[in-house]
Design a protein around this motif. Sequence first.
Motif, PDB file in Angstrom:
ATOM      1  N   MET A  54       1.217  -1.261  -0.264  1.00  0.00           N
ATOM      2  CA  MET A  54      -0.098  -0.002  -0.146  1.00  0.00           C
ATOM      3  C   MET A  54       0.751   1.096   0.142  1.00  0.00           C
ATOM      4  O   MET A  54       0.364   2.217  -0.638  1.00  0.00           O
ATOM      5  N   ASN A  55       2.219   1.055   0.421  1.00  0.00           N
ATOM      6  CA  ASN A  55       2.786   2.394   0.740  1.00  0.00           C
ATOM      7  C   ASN A  55       3.692   2.565  -0.535  1.00  0.00           C
ATOM      8  O   ASN A  55       3.293   4.036  -0.904  1.00  0.00           O
ATOM      9  N   TRP A  56       3.672   1.762  -1.657  1.00  0.00           N
ATOM     10  CA  TRP A  56       4.381   2.031  -2.837  1.00  0.00           C
ATOM     11  C   TRP A  56       2.507   2.852  -3.438  1.00  0.00           C
ATOM     12  O   TRP A  56       2.716   3.314  -5.353  1.00  0.00           O
ATOM     13  N   LEU A  57       1.475   2.655  -3.296  1.00  0.00           N
ATOM     14  CA  LEU A  57      -0.014   2.776  -4.230  1.00  0.00           C
ATOM     15  C   LEU A  57       0.457   4.583  -3.760  1.00  0.00           C
ATOM     16  O   LEU A  57      -0.374   5.332  -4.533  1.00  0.00           O
ATOM     17  N   GLN A  58       0.668   4.626  -2.387  1.00  0.00           N
ATOM     18  CA  GLN A  58       0.529   6.376  -1.690  1.00  0.00           C
ATOM     19  C   GLN A  58       1.414   6.816  -2.521  1.00  0.00           C
ATOM     20  O   GLN A  58       1.903   8.364  -2.973  1.00  0.00           O
ATOM     21  N   LYS A  59       2.874   6.571  -2.985  1.00  0.00           N
ATOM     22  CA  LYS A  59       4.003   6.905  -3.331  1.00  0.00           C
ATOM     23  C   LYS A  59       3.975   7.685  -4.642  1.00  0.00           C
ATOM     24  O   LYS A  59       4.148   8.635  -5.175  1.00  0.00           O
ATOM     25  N   LEU A  60       2.729   6.302  -5.769  1.00  0.00           N
ATOM     26  CA  LEU A  60       2.190   6.592  -6.172  1.00  0.00           C
ATOM     27  C   LEU A  60       1.907   7.581  -6.281  1.00  0.00           C
ATOM     28  O   LEU A  60       1.791   8.376  -7.991  1.00  0.00           O
ATOM     29  N   ALA A  61       1.327   7.940  -5.681  1.00  0.00           N
ATOM     30  CA  ALA A  61      -0.448   9.151  -6.594  1.00  0.00           C
ATOM     31  C   ALA A  61       0.145  10.003  -5.512  1.00  0.00           C
ATOM     32  O   ALA A  61      -0.401  11.529  -5.404  1.00  0.00           O
ATOM     33  N   ASN A  62       1.072  11.043  -5.041  1.00  0.00           N
ATOM     34  CA  ASN A  62       1.854  12.009  -4.165  1.00  0.00           C
ATOM     35  C   ASN A  62       2.165  13.152  -5.085  1.00  0.00           C
ATOM     36  O   ASN A  62       2.089  14.016  -4.631  1.00  0.00           O
ATOM     37  N   GLN A  63       2.362  12.521  -6.018  1.00  0.00           N
ATOM     38  CA  GLN A  63       2.689  13.589  -7.092  1.00  0.00           C
ATOM     39  C   GLN A  63       2.190  13.405  -8.636  1.00  0.00           C
ATOM     40  O   GLN A  63       2.443  12.872  -9.615  1.00  0.00           O
ATOM     41  N   PRO A  64       0.454  13.849  -8.381  1.00  0.00           N
ATOM     42  CA  PRO A  64       0.607  13.647  -9.383  1.00  0.00           C
ATOM     43  C   PRO A  64       1.145  14.770 -11.060  1.00  0.00           C
ATOM     44  O   PRO A  64       0.694  14.293 -12.275  1.00  0.00           O
ATOM     45  N   ASP A  65       1.344  16.139 -10.272  1.00  0.00           N
ATOM     46  CA  ASP A  65       2.230  17.103 -11.570  1.00  0.00           C
ATOM     47  C   ASP A  65       4.039  15.336 -12.379  1.00  0.00           C
ATOM     48  O   ASP A  65       3.583  16.361 -13.688  1.00  0.00           O
ATOM     49  N   LYS A  66       4.012  15.084 -11.462  1.00  0.00           N
ATOM     50  CA  LYS A  66       4.985  13.983 -12.411  1.00  0.00           C
ATOM     51  C   LYS A  66       4.428  13.102 -12.976  1.00  0.00           C
ATOM     52  O   LYS A  66       4.823  12.868 -14.029  1.00  0.00           O
ATOM     53  N   ARG A  67       3.176  12.578 -11.988  1.00  0.00           N
ATOM     54  CA  ARG A  67       3.005  11.010 -13.295  1.00  0.00           C
ATOM     55  C   ARG A  67       2.304  11.670 -14.319  1.00  0.00           C
ATOM     56  O   ARG A  67       1.936  10.481 -15.621  1.00  0.00           O
ATOM     57  N   TRP A  68       1.527  13.455 -14.289  1.00  0.00           N
ATOM     58  CA  TRP A  68       0.830  13.462 -15.880  1.00  0.00           C
ATOM     59  C   TRP A  68       2.012  13.448 -16.415  1.00  0.00           C
ATOM     60  O   TRP A  68       1.968  13.401 -17.754  1.00  0.00           O
ATOM     61  N   ALA A  69       3.503  14.268 -16.411  1.00  0.00           N
ATOM     62  CA  ALA A  69       4.630  14.168 -17.505  1.00  0.00           C
ATOM     63  C   ALA A  69       4.849  12.492 -17.720  1.00  0.00           C
ATOM     64  O   ALA A  69       5.211  12.696 -18.718  1.00  0.00           O
ATOM     65  N   GLU A  70       5.159  11.498 -16.952  1.00  0.00           N
ATOM     66  CA  GLU A  70       5.480  10.472 -16.971  1.00  0.00           C
ATOM     67  C   GLU A  70       4.283  10.232 -18.014  1.00  0.00           C
ATOM     68  O   GLU A  70       4.385   9.324 -19.112  1.00  0.00           O
ATOM     69  N   PHE A  71       2.922   9.911 -18.171  1.00  0.00           N
ATOM     70  CA  PHE A  71       1.816   9.335 -18.729  1.00  0.00           C
ATOM     71  C   PHE A  71       1.871  10.244 -20.215  1.00  0.00           C
ATOM     72  O   PHE A  71       1.636  10.031 -21.371  1.00  0.00           O
ATOM     73  N   LYS A  72       2.591  11.905 -20.142  1.00  0.00           N
ATOM     74  CA  LYS A  72       2.819  12.448 -21.727  1.00  0.00           C
ATOM     75  C   LYS A  72       3.608  12.084 -22.318  1.00  0.00           C
ATOM     76  O   LYS A  72       3.703  11.758 -23.406  1.00  0.00           O
ATOM     77  N   LEU A  73       5.049  11.516 -21.502  1.00  0.00           N
ATOM     78  CA  LEU A  73       5.533  10.938 -22.209  1.00  0.00           C
ATOM     79  C   LEU A  73       5.677  10.137 -23.278  1.00  0.00           C
ATOM     80  O   LEU A  73       6.201   9.722 -23.380  1.00  0.00           O
ATOM     81  N   GLY A  74       4.841   9.501 -21.246  1.00  0.00           N
ATOM     82  CA  GLY A  74       5.148   7.760 -22.623  1.00  0.00           C
ATOM     83  C   GLY A  74       3.716   7.909 -23.604  1.00  0.00           C
ATOM     84  O   GLY A  74       4.341   6.663 -24.304  1.00  0.00           O
ATOM     85  N   LEU A  75       2.944   8.918 -23.907  1.00  0.00           N
ATOM     86  CA  LEU A  75       1.696   8.937 -25.120  1.00  0.00           C
ATOM     87  C   LEU A  75       2.976   9.202 -25.755  1.00  0.00           C
ATOM     88  O   LEU A  75       2.220   8.456 -27.464  1.00  0.00           O
ATOM     89  N   GLY A  76       4.115   9.915 -25.705  1.00  0.00           N
ATOM     90  CA  GLY A  76       4.350  10.677 -26.895  1.00  0.00           C
ATOM     91  C   GLY A  76       5.702   9.459 -27.803  1.00  0.00           C
ATOM     92  O   GLY A  76       5.328   9.355 -28.873  1.00  0.00           O
ATOM     93  N   ILE A  77       6.093   8.595 -26.877  1.00  0.00           N
ATOM     94  CA  ILE A  77       7.259   7.323 -27.211  1.00  0.00           C
ATOM     95  C   ILE A  77       5.901   6.660 -28.284  1.00  0.00           C
ATOM     96  O   ILE A  77       7.110   5.993 -29.008  1.00  0.00           O
ATOM     97  N   PHE A  78       4.165   6.701 -27.629  1.00  0.00           N
ATOM     98  CA  PHE A  78       3.891   5.314 -28.012  1.00  0.00           C
ATOM     99  C   PHE A  78       3.240   5.702 -29.659  1.00  0.00           C
ATOM    100  O   PHE A  78       3.272   5.128 -30.787  1.00  0.00           O
ATOM    101  N   VAL A  79       3.067   7.114 -29.326  1.00  0.00           N
ATOM    102  CA  VAL A  79       2.556   8.029 -31.069  1.00  0.00           C
ATOM    103  C   VAL A  79       3.805   7.940 -32.430  1.00  0.00           C
ATOM    104  O   VAL A  79       4.062   7.914 -33.088  1.00  0.00           O
TER     105      VAL A  79
END
Length: 86
Positions: A1-26
């Motif tokens: 559960m700790n890794w899940l909270q750690k994953l959710a603590n930085q939404p701006d970083k996760r948004w940047a990761e999502f955009k990076l992954g989407l760009g690599i996918f494209v």
Amino acid sequence: MNWLQKLANQPDKRWAEFKLGLGIFVVGVMLILAGARWWIWLQIPALLFLLVGSLIAAKGYLGILVYRLTINFKKVKPPAQFDKDK
């Protein structure tokens, strides 16, 4: 559960990761299309781009999703209003 909270603590970083992954996918999709048109061996690295992009985007999306779900549980309920007529 700790890794899940750690994953959710930085939404701006996760948004940047999502955009990076989407760009690599494209980029991977574009390489697949280019390989189908001009050079078939271009599709092999394109599949690696698709895989890596999907994994990065999924990690970012999971972080955003967990953040959105946990933010709703942290809301404090307003105090109960007493009836002033009684």
